[in-house]
Design a protein around this motif. Structure first.
Motif, PDB file in Angstrom:
ATOM      1  N   GLU A 179      39.421 -59.531  83.875  1.00 18.87           N
ATOM      2  CA  GLU A 179      40.686 -59.882  83.236  1.00 18.87           C
ATOM      3  C   GLU A 179      41.832 -59.102  83.878  1.00 18.87           C
ATOM      4  OE1 GLU A 179      40.087 -58.975  79.131  1.00 18.87           O
ATOM      5  OE2 GLU A 179      39.135 -60.906  78.707  1.00 18.87           O
ATOM      6  N   VAL A 180      42.922 -59.798  84.156  1.00 21.11           N
ATOM      7  CA  VAL A 180      44.101 -59.170  84.758  1.00 21.11           C
ATOM      8  C   VAL A 180      44.913 -58.471  83.668  1.00 21.11           C
ATOM      9  CG1 VAL A 180      46.209 -59.545  86.083  1.00 21.11           C
ATOM     10  CG2 VAL A 180      44.181 -60.946  86.528  1.00 21.11           C
ATOM     11  N   HIS A 181      45.254 -57.206  83.899  1.00 22.92           N
ATOM     12  CA  HIS A 181      46.083 -56.445  82.965  1.00 22.92           C
ATOM     13  C   HIS A 181      47.264 -55.848  83.712  1.00 22.92           C
ATOM     14  CE1 HIS A 181      43.301 -56.173  79.407  1.00 22.92           C
ATOM     15  NE2 HIS A 181      42.442 -56.548  80.344  1.00 22.92           N
ATOM     16  N   HIS A 182      48.344 -55.576  82.989  1.00 23.21           N
ATOM     17  CA  HIS A 182      49.493 -54.898  83.590  1.00 23.21           C
ATOM     18  C   HIS A 182      50.218 -54.103  82.501  1.00 23.21           C
ATOM     19  CE1 HIS A 182      52.164 -57.867  81.707  1.00 23.21           C
ATOM     20  NE2 HIS A 182      51.415 -58.824  82.236  1.00 23.21           N
ATOM     21  N   THR A 183      50.996 -53.126  82.947  1.00 21.27           N
ATOM     22  CA  THR A 183      51.777 -52.328  82.013  1.00 21.27           C
ATOM     23  C   THR A 183      52.918 -53.160  81.449  1.00 21.27           C
ATOM     24  OG1 THR A 183      53.072 -51.490  83.875  1.00 21.27           O
ATOM     25  CG2 THR A 183      51.220 -50.140  83.130  1.00 21.27           C
ATOM     26  N   THR A 184      53.592 -52.630  80.421  1.00 24.16           N
ATOM     27  CA  THR A 184      54.662 -53.374  79.756  1.00 24.16           C
ATOM     28  C   THR A 184      55.770 -53.780  80.717  1.00 24.16           C
ATOM     29  OG1 THR A 184      54.209 -52.159  77.715  1.00 24.16           O
ATOM     30  CG2 THR A 184      56.297 -53.331  77.831  1.00 24.16           C
ATOM     31  N   ASN A 185      56.118 -52.881  81.643  1.00 25.79           N
ATOM     32  CA  ASN A 185      57.195 -53.206  82.593  1.00 25.79           C
ATOM     33  C   ASN A 185      56.677 -53.917  83.845  1.00 25.79           C
ATOM     34  OD1 ASN A 185      55.879 -51.185  83.964  1.00 25.79           O
ATOM     35  ND2 ASN A 185      57.659 -49.844  84.170  1.00 25.79           N
ATOM     36  N   ARG A 186      55.362 -54.227  83.855  1.00 23.38           N
ATOM     37  CA  ARG A 186      54.715 -55.003  84.921  1.00 23.38           C
ATOM     38  C   ARG A 186      54.755 -54.300  86.276  1.00 23.38           C
ATOM     39  NH1 ARG A 186      54.262 -60.315  82.836  1.00 23.38           N
ATOM     40  NH2 ARG A 186      53.863 -61.195  84.902  1.00 23.38           N
ATOM     41  N   SER A 187      54.874 -52.972  86.280  1.00 20.74           N
ATOM     42  CA  SER A 187      54.896 -52.251  87.553  1.00 20.74           C
ATOM     43  C   SER A 187      53.488 -51.897  88.032  1.00 20.74           C
ATOM     44  CB  SER A 187      55.723 -50.963  87.417  1.00 20.74           C
ATOM     45  OG  SER A 187      55.111 -50.063  86.506  1.00 20.74           O
ATOM     46  N   ARG A 188      52.545 -51.782  87.110  1.00 19.73           N
ATOM     47  CA  ARG A 188      51.165 -51.454  87.478  1.00 19.73           C
ATOM     48  C   ARG A 188      50.235 -52.559  86.999  1.00 19.73           C
ATOM     49  NH1 ARG A 188      47.422 -47.790  89.044  1.00 19.73           N
ATOM     50  NH2 ARG A 188      45.558 -47.533  87.795  1.00 19.73           N
ATOM     51  N   TRP A 189      49.413 -53.055  87.914  1.00 17.58           N
ATOM     52  CA  TRP A 189      48.483 -54.141  87.629  1.00 17.58           C
ATOM     53  C   TRP A 189      47.064 -53.701  87.972  1.00 17.58           C
ATOM     54  CZ3 TRP A 189      50.013 -59.573  86.753  1.00 17.58           C
ATOM     55  CH2 TRP A 189      51.386 -59.729  86.601  1.00 17.58           C
ATOM     56  N   TRP A 190      46.092 -54.187  87.230  1.00 12.78           N
ATOM     57  CA  TRP A 190      44.696 -53.887  87.524  1.00 12.78           C
ATOM     58  C   TRP A 190      43.801 -54.949  86.883  1.00 12.78           C
ATOM     59  CZ3 TRP A 190      47.512 -51.648  83.720  1.00 12.78           C
ATOM     60  CH2 TRP A 190      46.968 -51.593  82.442  1.00 12.78           C
ATOM     61  N   ILE A 191      42.532 -54.929  87.254  1.00 15.52           N
ATOM     62  CA  ILE A 191      41.560 -55.875  86.709  1.00 15.52           C
ATOM     63  C   ILE A 191      40.469 -55.106  85.975  1.00 15.52           C
ATOM     64  CG2 ILE A 191      39.751 -57.557  87.281  1.00 15.52           C
ATOM     65  CD1 ILE A 191      41.473 -58.585  89.500  1.00 15.52           C
ATOM     66  N   GLU A 192      40.201 -55.523  84.768  1.00 16.13           N
ATOM     67  CA  GLU A 192      39.118 -54.950  83.989  1.00 16.13           C
ATOM     68  C   GLU A 192      37.945 -55.920  83.982  1.00 16.13           C
ATOM     69  OE1 GLU A 192      40.030 -53.596  80.117  1.00 16.13           O
ATOM     70  OE2 GLU A 192      41.552 -52.162  80.775  1.00 16.13           O
ATOM     71  N   GLY A 193      36.789 -55.431  84.391  1.00 17.79           N
ATOM     72  CA  GLY A 193      35.583 -56.237  84.382  1.00 17.79           C
ATOM     73  C   GLY A 193      34.454 -55.471  83.728  1.00 17.79           C
ATOM     74  N   ASN A 194      33.251 -55.995  83.844  1.00 16.09           N
ATOM     75  CA  ASN A 194      32.108 -55.319  83.245  1.00 16.09           C
ATOM     76  C   ASN A 194      31.208 -54.701  84.309  1.00 16.09           C
ATOM     77  OD1 ASN A 194      31.132 -57.653  84.320  1.00 16.09           O
ATOM     78  ND2 ASN A 194      29.970 -58.302  82.517  1.00 16.09           N
ATOM     79  N   SER A 195      31.809 -54.297  85.439  1.00 12.19           N
ATOM     80  CA  SER A 195      31.045 -53.658  86.506  1.00 12.19           C
ATOM     81  C   SER A 195      30.399 -52.376  85.999  1.00 12.19           C
ATOM     82  CB  SER A 195      31.961 -53.347  87.693  1.00 12.19           C
ATOM     83  OG  SER A 195      31.281 -52.574  88.654  1.00 12.19           O
ATOM     84  N   ARG A 196      29.175 -52.121  86.416  1.00  8.65           N
ATOM     85  CA  ARG A 196      28.475 -50.914  85.988  1.00  8.65           C
ATOM     86  C   ARG A 196      28.611 -49.784  87.011  1.00  8.65           C
ATOM     87  NH1 ARG A 196      25.302 -51.649  81.613  1.00  8.65           N
ATOM     88  NH2 ARG A 196      24.977 -53.778  80.929  1.00  8.65           N
ATOM     89  N   ARG A 197      28.967 -50.118  88.236  1.00  3.31           N
ATOM     90  CA  ARG A 197      29.165 -49.079  89.250  1.00  3.31           C
ATOM     91  C   ARG A 197      30.652 -48.831  89.436  1.00  3.31           C
ATOM     92  NH1 ARG A 197      26.678 -46.294  93.124  1.00  3.31           N
ATOM     93  NH2 ARG A 197      24.677 -47.340  92.819  1.00  3.31           N
ATOM     94  N   TYR A 198      31.024 -47.559  89.463  1.00  3.70           N
ATOM     95  CA  TYR A 198      32.423 -47.197  89.604  1.00  3.70           C
ATOM     96  C   TYR A 198      32.895 -47.412  91.037  1.00  3.70           C
ATOM     97  CZ  TYR A 198      36.596 -44.321  89.953  1.00  3.70           C
ATOM     98  OH  TYR A 198      37.870 -43.871  90.196  1.00  3.70           O
ATOM     99  N   VAL A 199      34.043 -48.065  91.179  1.00  2.00           N
ATOM    100  CA  VAL A 199      34.695 -48.240  92.472  1.00  2.00           C
ATOM    101  C   VAL A 199      35.952 -47.379  92.471  1.00  2.00           C
ATOM    102  CG1 VAL A 199      35.775 -49.867  94.061  1.00  2.00           C
ATOM    103  CG2 VAL A 199      33.835 -50.598  92.660  1.00  2.00           C
ATOM    104  N   PRO A 200      35.996 -46.323  93.283  1.00  2.00           N
ATOM    105  CA  PRO A 200      37.133 -45.392  93.251  1.00  2.00           C
ATOM    106  C   PRO A 200      38.455 -46.079  93.552  1.00  2.00           C
ATOM    107  CG  PRO A 200      35.309 -44.474  94.514  1.00  2.00           C
ATOM    108  CD  PRO A 200      34.976 -45.904  94.266  1.00  2.00           C
ATOM    109  N   ALA A 201      39.503 -45.631  92.847  1.00  2.00           N
ATOM    110  CA  ALA A 201      40.865 -46.107  93.079  1.00  2.00           C
ATOM    111  C   ALA A 201      41.795 -44.899  93.062  1.00  2.00           C
ATOM    112  CB  ALA A 201      41.271 -47.115  92.005  1.00  2.00           C
TER     113      ALA A 201
END
Length: 230
Positions: free
Chosen positions: A42-64
Motif C-alpha cells: 500500500e502506498v503511504h505519504h505524509t500529510t504534506n506529501r513530501s515523504r512517500w513509502w510502501i507498506e507491505g507484508n515482507s518478512r525480510r527487512y530491506v534497509p532504507a
C-alpha cells in the motif's frame, strides 16, 4: 491510499520529495523523474506529501536511508564492526560513527552487543552502512549501544504500528509501570523495565498485538494484560 505491484508508477511529487522503502526514482525519456514501486503493498505519504513509502507484508527487512534499526554486533573488521540488522547482508558500522568518538576514545563493542543505529547508506548492490549519531548535529539523539534489556522479534508492520504516537500499546503499558524501548524498522524492539516480570509482560503484549501473531485490538489487549502476573 492505494495498492501497487512492483514496477507500477506512483504519483509522488513534491519540491522536497523523499522516498522511503519500496520506491525508486528513475528518469524517463524526456528527462522528467518518475517514481516506480519495487515491492507490492500500500502506498503511504505524509500529510504534506513530501515523504512517500510502501507498506507491505515482507518478512525480510530491506534497509532504507535514515531508518532506525536495532542491530546485533556479529564481528569486527579493522576499525569497523559488522552488524546483523536482519537484512540479506550484514551492515557496516564505522568505529567513529558515535557522538564524541575519536581514535583514542570509541565504544568498546563486543560480539553480541545490541545497537540502536540509523541507516546512513543503503544500496541494493552494497552492504548497508550505519551510524549512531545524526550526521548534521553529531548528536546521538538516543542512538548507540543498548545495555541490558531484552530483544523482541516482531513483524515489520508491528514496528511501524508501535512508532505511531497514537498507537495504544506503549501508553497502556507505560501507565502501569516505567519502561524504556527502542523500536527498529527492522522487526526488532528492545525493551527494558525494572522487574523481569514486567519485561516478560511487555514482550507477550507485543506478540499478542502483532498482526502476524494474536492481532489483538486495544480492548482485547487490556483484558490480556490483566491476566498477566505483573
Amino acid at each position: 491510499m492505494s495498492s501497487v505491484l512492483p514496477g507500477e508508477l506512483v504519483p509522488a511529487q513534491h519540491v522536497n520529495l523523499k522516498l522511503g522503502p519500496g520506491l525508486l526514482r528513475q528518469s524517463s525519456l524526456n528527462g522528467q523523474p518518475l517514481v516506480i514501486s519495487t515491492r507490492a503493498g500500500e502506498v503511504h505519504h505524509t500529510t504534506n506529501r513530501s515523504r512517500w513509502w510502501i507498506e507491505g507484508n515482507s518478512r525480510r527487512y530491506v534497509p532504507a536511508p535514515q531508518e532506525s534499526v536495532v542491530g546485533v554486533v556479529v564481528g569486527r573488521s579493522g576499525e569497523n564492526w559488522k552488524v546483523d540488522i536482519g537484512s540479506s547482508h550484514t551492515a557496516t558500522l564505522d568505529g567513529l560513527a558515535f557522538e564524541g568518538a575519536t581514535k583514542r576514545n570509541r565504544p568498546n563493542l563486543k560480539v553480541g552487543s545490541l545497537l540502536f543505529a540509523r541507516v546512513s547508506l543503503a544500496h541494493k548492490d552494497m552492504e548497508p552502512e550505519l551510524e549512531c549519531f545524526d550526521a548534521q548535529t553529531r548528536k546521538a539523539e538516543g542512538h548507540g549501544e543498548l545495555k541490558g534489556g531484552f530483544l523482541v522479534q516482531c513483524s515489520l508492520k508491528m514496528c511501524r504500528m508501535l512508532l505511531d504516537p497514537n498507537h495504544f500499546l506503549f501508553p497502556l503499558l507505560g501507565s502501569r509501570f516505567p519502561l524504556e524501548s527502542a523500536i527498529g524498522m527492522n522487526g526488532r524492539v528492545w525493551i527494558s523495565a525494572k522487574d523481569p516480570r514486567q519485561v516478560i509482560a511487555i514482550a507477550r503484549c507485543i506478540e499478542a498485538v502483532d498482526p502476524d501473531g494474536g492481532g489483538m485490538d486495544e480492548a482485547a489487549a487490556k483484558k490480556f494484560f490483566s491476566t498477566l502476573d505483573v
